[in-house]
Design an enzyme around this catalytic site. Structure first.
Site, PDB file in Angstrom:
ATOM      1  N   HIS A 104      -9.084  -8.032  -1.574  1.00  0.00           N
ATOM      2  CA  HIS A 104      -8.720  -8.272  -0.173  1.00  0.00           C
ATOM      3  C   HIS A 104      -9.829  -9.105   0.472  1.00  0.00           C
ATOM      4  O   HIS A 104     -10.993  -8.685   0.480  1.00  0.00           O
ATOM      5  CB  HIS A 104      -8.677  -6.942   0.612  1.00  0.00           C
ATOM      6  N   ASP A 148       2.486  -6.189   2.091  1.00  0.00           N
ATOM      7  CA  ASP A 148       1.224  -5.594   2.509  1.00  0.00           C
ATOM      8  C   ASP A 148       1.521  -4.306   3.267  1.00  0.00           C
ATOM      9  O   ASP A 148       2.011  -3.362   2.693  1.00  0.00           O
ATOM     10  CB  ASP A 148       0.391  -6.579   3.333  1.00  0.00           C
ATOM     11  N   HIS A 192       0.867  -1.199   0.000  1.00  0.00           N
ATOM     12  CA  HIS A 192       0.000   0.000   0.000  1.00  0.00           C
ATOM     13  C   HIS A 192       0.891   1.231   0.000  1.00  0.00           C
ATOM     14  O   HIS A 192       1.343   1.663   1.067  1.00  0.00           O
ATOM     15  CB  HIS A 192      -0.920  -0.006   1.219  1.00  0.00           C
ATOM     16  N   HIS A 232      -4.826 -12.413   0.931  1.00  0.00           N
ATOM     17  CA  HIS A 232      -4.999 -12.891   2.309  1.00  0.00           C
ATOM     18  C   HIS A 232      -5.753 -14.214   2.376  1.00  0.00           C
ATOM     19  O   HIS A 232      -5.209 -15.195   2.862  1.00  0.00           O
ATOM     20  CB  HIS A 232      -5.647 -11.831   3.212  1.00  0.00           C
TER      21      HIS A 232
HETATM   22 ZN   LIG Z   1      -3.563  -4.991   1.710  1.00  0.00          ZN
END
Ligand SMILES: [Zn+2]
Length: 407
Positions: A212, A298, A59, A244
């Protein structure tokens, strides 16, 4: 043309590599010819040469790396995505300019040897396209150093943040490469409605998908089934990822076996970062079923957790450690997750160390891949198109970062 002598390849052999126009044009057994050195060749002196790592999930807009330390605020009643998003909004209000933070994080990743990246960028009714516009501009400046895919990411849901669907469409038009999603069930409480927007935009814009999905257990599994079904129906195999997918870590072995088969057959890849003490997808079982499992940092020093160092080799170690990988073949699998499998998941062209591939590589001291995964040597040199761009974690002066920063 640039020559690199005495490179140790993953198979243990020593080779001389020739780079022409940014790609490997020849790979030959090491000739031990000192005359080549005089001609400007670089002697890698037996260092292990690996293709540059693939940072598959990051991110760039929400990290505080290089900014003030933000102490982690715990959720009031167990992990709660909605609450974490609220903490993130509070933190971002006091943060250094986004461009500065994004560049700090990018240089951290490049310094550690990642030259291809997929970053999610927040789009919602409150921030609109502000994050997307900033990160698109940063990507442009760093184009010569790193390949970046951007995901239009509905951080505040789609149906629960009215106007977001239109903003996501606009983000794709502006230059985002992929359409993202977020917990269709627990966040928007409407799996069909959420996925209709995500896959509708994917179809309209010809954009790959990366969702996500934190929802666990049978709820998460149900969502994965829906994502696989839509991927198949739209013929989007190889272009859809679930990030994830915690659910895969807390279902029965029987359900997991079925899920693995389904994911492999529909061409949906799974991203994991081996998150803390959270159940996460069983990497070995999924790989065995034929699923592409890739990885990312992440969050790095953001409102979700304080960890993350932008080093995908270290990420491979974490994945191996949490997966109970000890044998050489297992350590090689952990490395594959941050390299070749990542390249496959991201659909990268010309990845690897072979004649014709891009000369984006990392040279470091390790006997072989398994040792590199457990030792994580921080001393390493990073080459982009055959040109040195970083050494020992720092982007080198010759790439002209000062110019990039002031431009
Ligand atoms: Zn993420």
């Amino acid at each position: 043309m640039q020559q690199f002598l005495n490179a140790k390849l993953a198979d243990g052999s020593l080779a001389d590599l020739t780079v022409t126009d940014g790609r490997f044009s020849a790979i030959a057994p090491a000739a031990n010819n000192p005359a080549s050195l005089g001609a400007g060749a670089i002697d890698l002196a037996g260092q292990l040469v690996l293709p540059a790592f693939v940072e598959g999930h990051i991110h760039l807009d929400t990290s505080f790396y290089g900014d003030a330390w933000r102490p982690h605020i715990p959720c009031t009643n167990g992990f709660d995505v909605r609450e974490r998003v609220a903490f993130q909004m509070q933190n971002l209000e006091q943060a250094a300019p986004m461009e500065e933070r994004a560049r700090n994080q990018l240089e951290l990743c490049i310094g550690n040897g990642s030259l291809a990246m997929r970053s999610h960028v927040m789009v919602d009714a409150a921030v609109g396209l502000k994050h997307v516009e900033t990160i698109l501009a940063v990507r442009e400046k760093y184009r010569d150093l790193i390949d970046i895919q951007l995901v239009a990411f509905p951080q505040s849901g789609i149906l629960s943040s009215p106007g977001t669907a239109e903003l996501l469409d606009e983000a794709l038009r502006l230059g985002c490469d992929l359409i993202g999603g977020l917990d269709p069930a627990s966040f928007d409480r409407d799996v069909k409605g959420h996925l209709d927007v995500v896959f509708g935009l994917a179809e309209k814009r010809g954009a790959p998908v990366d969702i996500h999905l934190h929802d666990g257990g049978t709820l998460g599994l149900f969502e994965i089934e829906e994502i696989c079904a839509r991927t198949k129906a739209l013929g989007m195999g190889g272009k859809v990822a679930v990030s994830h997918a915690y659910a895969l870590g807390d279902i029965s072995a029987e359900a997991l076996a079925k899920a693995g088969e389904m994911l492999a057959a529909s061409g949906v890849s799974i991203m994991t970062n081996a998150p803390g003490n959270h159940p996460f997808p069983p990497v070995a079982a999924l790989r065995k079923a034929g699923v592409t499992v890739f990885a990312g940092s992440d969050n790095i020093r953001d409102s979700w957790w304080p960890y993350g160092d932008g080093d995908m080799l270290n990420r491979a170690k974490m994945i191996g450690y949490r997966s109970g990988f000890y044998e050489d073949s297992e350590l090689e699998a952990a490395y594959d997750v941050v390299s070749h499998a990542g390249a496959r998941a991201l659909g990268l062209e010309g990845y690897g160390i072979a004649v014709g591939t891009k000369a984006d590589f990392v040279a470091l001291r390790a006997e072989h891949v398994p040792e590199a995964v457990v030792a994580v040597p921080k001393e390493r040199t990073v080459y982009r198109a055959g040109r040195e761009v970083a050494r020992n974690g720092e982007v080198v002066d010759s790439v002209g970062l000062t110019g990039l920063r002031s431009a």
